[in-house]
Design an enzyme around this catalytic site. Structure first.
Site, short mmCIF file in Angstrom:
data_model
loop_
_atom_site.label_atom_id
_atom_site.label_comp_id
_atom_site.label_asym_id
_atom_site.label_seq_id
_atom_site.Cartn_x
_atom_site.Cartn_y
_atom_site.Cartn_z
N ASP A 30 0.85 -1.19 0.00
CA ASP A 30 0.00 0.00 0.00
C ASP A 30 0.89 1.24 0.00
OD1 ASP A 30 -3.26 0.18 0.89
OD2 ASP A 30 -2.10 2.04 0.90
N LYS A 35 -0.92 2.88 7.17
CA LYS A 35 -1.60 1.59 7.08
C LYS A 35 -0.60 0.45 7.16
CE LYS A 35 -5.94 2.05 4.86
NZ LYS A 35 -6.77 2.12 3.69
N GLU A 149 -14.76 -8.82 -6.80
CA GLU A 149 -14.91 -9.20 -5.40
C GLU A 149 -16.37 -9.03 -4.96
OE1 GLU A 149 -12.65 -10.49 -3.01
OE2 GLU A 149 -14.69 -10.76 -2.24
N LYS A 202 -20.22 -8.19 -11.77
CA LYS A 202 -20.08 -7.40 -10.53
C LYS A 202 -21.04 -6.21 -10.52
CE LYS A 202 -18.64 -5.69 -6.76
NZ LYS A 202 -19.11 -6.27 -5.52
N ASN A 206 -24.46 -5.69 -7.94
CA ASN A 206 -24.69 -4.53 -7.07
C ASN A 206 -25.91 -3.72 -7.50
OD1 ASN A 206 -22.68 -5.21 -5.37
ND2 ASN A 206 -21.31 -3.51 -5.86
N GLY A 251 -36.09 1.30 4.48
CA GLY A 251 -35.39 2.24 5.36
C GLY A 251 -34.97 3.49 4.62
N CYS A 258 -19.79 0.80 -1.91
CA CYS A 258 -19.92 0.17 -3.23
C CYS A 258 -21.19 0.50 -3.98
CB CYS A 258 -19.79 -1.35 -3.09
SG CYS A 258 -18.12 -1.85 -2.63
N LYS A 261 -21.64 4.09 -5.66
CA LYS A 261 -20.70 4.43 -6.74
C LYS A 261 -20.86 3.48 -7.94
CE LYS A 261 -16.51 1.91 -5.42
NZ LYS A 261 -16.47 0.97 -6.53
N ARG A 325 -18.46 5.35 4.83
CA ARG A 325 -18.62 5.86 3.46
C ARG A 325 -20.09 5.81 3.04
NH1 ARG A 325 -13.59 2.76 0.54
NH2 ARG A 325 -14.14 1.13 2.02
P1 NAD Z 1 -10.20 0.98 0.41
O1 NAD Z 1 -10.34 2.43 0.14
O2 NAD Z 1 -10.56 0.45 1.76
O3 NAD Z 1 -8.70 0.52 0.10
C1 NAD Z 1 -8.00 0.89 -1.01
C2 NAD Z 1 -6.52 0.92 -0.66
O4 NAD Z 1 -5.75 1.13 -1.84
C3 NAD Z 1 -6.13 2.04 0.29
O5 NAD Z 1 -5.49 1.48 1.43
C4 NAD Z 1 -5.19 2.92 -0.51
O6 NAD Z 1 -4.18 3.52 0.26
C5 NAD Z 1 -4.61 1.92 -1.50
N1 NAD Z 1 -4.05 2.50 -2.71
C6 NAD Z 1 -4.55 3.50 -3.49
N2 NAD Z 1 -3.73 3.73 -4.53
C7 NAD Z 1 -2.70 2.86 -4.43
C8 NAD Z 1 -1.56 2.58 -5.21
N3 NAD Z 1 -1.31 3.26 -6.34
N4 NAD Z 1 -0.72 1.62 -4.81
C9 NAD Z 1 -0.94 0.91 -3.68
N5 NAD Z 1 -2.02 1.12 -2.89
C10 NAD Z 1 -2.90 2.07 -3.26
O7 NAD Z 1 -11.04 0.25 -0.71
P2 NAD Z 1 -11.86 -1.12 -0.59
O8 NAD Z 1 -13.13 -0.88 0.12
O9 NAD Z 1 -10.95 -2.19 -0.12
O10 NAD Z 1 -12.23 -1.37 -2.14
C11 NAD Z 1 -11.26 -1.72 -3.09
C12 NAD Z 1 -11.95 -2.10 -4.37
O11 NAD Z 1 -12.78 -3.26 -4.16
C13 NAD Z 1 -12.90 -1.03 -4.92
O12 NAD Z 1 -12.87 -1.05 -6.33
C14 NAD Z 1 -14.27 -1.47 -4.43
O13 NAD Z 1 -15.31 -1.02 -5.25
C15 NAD Z 1 -14.13 -2.99 -4.52
N6 NAD Z 1 -14.99 -3.71 -3.57
C16 NAD Z 1 -15.12 -3.30 -2.30
C17 NAD Z 1 -15.92 -3.99 -1.41
C18 NAD Z 1 -16.11 -3.52 0.01
O14 NAD Z 1 -17.01 -4.01 0.67
N7 NAD Z 1 -15.30 -2.62 0.52
C19 NAD Z 1 -16.59 -5.15 -1.85
C20 NAD Z 1 -16.41 -5.56 -3.16
C21 NAD Z 1 -15.60 -4.85 -4.02
#
Ligand code: NAD
Length: 432
Positions: A30, A35, A149, A202, A206, A251, A258, A261, A325
């Protein structure tokens, strides 16, 4: 297998810990040094049940490490999983900055024949953008795959260990086979398809879930006009196997990192291709109107917010996560403060402060403290400790409104205790 996961947020950290638990050697990468520092110490910088335990176990076993160095993380990786954020731009379209940047930065260190799998939610067709970004910076052969995911925050570890399905999108047979083998032990159905179909799966999943939430809210609104009870309606329709009794949440509409967006992006895409009347655009619009509409109704019910003490219960976007979020609280609180209410909040895990330190806002550590002196109690999120709490014991000797936006409470008992109760989609005789 040597795996590197780029982006150690909710998805990346859970995937890293779970893949390590299957015996793989995993590096989490990351760009956020805070983090990485925290994860190296075995501390998960957000709340996700069961994750910290699993993470520590894998670190102790030597299968899971974390770094901020692309060089260190990429050079020996056979499988690189991109799990960086994909937020919305103001237009509603997806912002691919982080995905593009991570592809640009991983490219120079690629091992020959590495697979770069995109787990971030990205629109179909994106590989034609990503491929040249990587190709420009490496002579090595590499393969792209889509690995959408489906985990849910709050149950993410279990969802990843026992997924409903695995979806793999690739144009290359060997990649489909390699990733198919990688996921074989999960004992879930595997859908092997093209990258575009995987990505569309995906978005469709959603969009459908968001539609279901919007649909039941629309039905709940109608129930309020014809004396039907949405809870009974849900029970009744749920027995129809084509419909099912799960995932009905009348509700405040959907929130979280997710659905909003992803629905917006699909809507922006629909408009771009001349399908402006596509249902997803309406779903997005109805969801955006939902909270302002209900707040207006509540404002009339409580005879204005000015000078009222409002207790807000639940700051996260759903129970069992501290993720705020697109949480309803973050849309509601600023409106209430602007209208002169005094707002107190409680959440077992999530923390939130308005940007401008406001004397009229305070987060307190217990439910007893949040309801003290409250004129209005607003239940936003059904955390177990909130729905188990006996609000009859804390009823004050004054007029108090109980706004149950999750239909989680026994209205009769609350009304008997003296509250003016308001649920969602309930007949008048319950709310009077
Ligand atoms: P998040 O914001 O929690 O984590 C993203 C991470 O990526 C951050 O820690 C950030 O610092 C890091 N990052 C950004 N740019 C970077 C780079 N260039 N190199 C290395 N690290 C970098 O996001 P999330 O909730 O884990 O979601 C990630 C993806 O998965 C999104 O596309 C989201 O839509 C998808 N997703 C999320 C969920 C969920 O429940 N959160 C479920 C399914 C899919």
């Amino acid at each position: 297998m040597n795996i590197t996961i780029i982006g150690t947020g909710f998805v990346g950290t859970v995937s890293a810990a779970v893949y390590a638990s299957k015996g793989h050697s995993v590096i989490g990468l990351d760009i956020d040094p805070k983090k990485i520092k925290s994860l190296k110490k075995g501390q998960v910088p957000f709340y996700e049940p069961k994750l910290e335990q699993l993470l520590i176990k894998q670190q102790k076993a030597g299968r899971l490490t974390f770094t901020s160095s692309y060089k260190k993380a990429i050079s020996s990786a056979e499988l690189i999983i991109v799990a960086v954020g994909t937020p919305s731009k103001k237009s509603g379209a997806i912002d691919l900055t982080y995905v593009k940047k991570s592809c640009q930065d991983l490219a120079p260190y690629l091992k020959d024949k590495a697979i770069v799998a995109i787990k971030s939610t990205v629109p179909p067709g994106i590989f034609s953008t990503i491929k040249p970004i990587i190709k420009n910076k490496t002579d090595k052969t590499f393969y792209l795959a889509a690995l959408p995911e489906f985990l849910k925050e709050g149950t993410a570890v279990n969802d990843t260990l026992h997924p409903d399905r695995i979806v793999i999108g690739a144009d290359n047979k060997i990649v489909l086979e390699t990733l198919g083998k990688f996921f074989k032990s999960y004992e879930a159905p595997i859908v092997k398809t093209t990258p575009e179909s995987a990505q569309m799966i995906k978005y469709s999943a959603n969009a459908y879930l968001a539609t279901r939430i919007t649909f039941i809210n629309q039905i709940a609104d109608l129930c309020e006009h014809n004396n039907a009870n949405i809870n009974d309606v849900i029970r009744g329709i749920g027995y129809d196997q084509r419909i099912g009794d799960h995932y009905w949440y009348p509700g405040l509409g959907y929130g979280g990192s997710c659905f909003p967006k992803d629905v917006k992006e699909l809507g922006a895409f629909a408009k771009k291709v001349g399908e402006a009347k596509n249902l997803v655009r309406l779903i997005n619009q109805l969801n955006e109107e939902r909270i302002p509409r209900l707040l207006k109704k509540y404002e009339t019910l409580v005879n204005g917010w000015e000078g009222k003490t409002v207790a807000i219960l639940g700051l996260s976007f759903k129970p069992h996560t501290n993720d705020t979020r697109e949480a309803p609280a973050l849309k509601i609180i600023p409106t209430l403060l602007k209208k002169g209410a005094k707002v107190k909040t409680y959440d077992p895990k999530a923390r939130w402060q308005p940007e401008n330190k406001n004397q009229q806002y305070r987060q307190v550590p217990t439910i007893k403290q949040v309801v003290k002196n409250a004129d209005i109690i607003m239940i936003l999120i059904e955390w177990p400790e909130i729905i188990k709490f006996n609000f009859n014991q804390t009823k004050l000797n004054k007029k108090q409104y109980f706004l149950d936006t999750r239909n989680q409470f026994n209205s009769k008992k609350l009304i008997k205790a003296g509250y003016i109760y308001q649920g969602i989609g309930l007949p008048e005789k319950i709310t009077n």
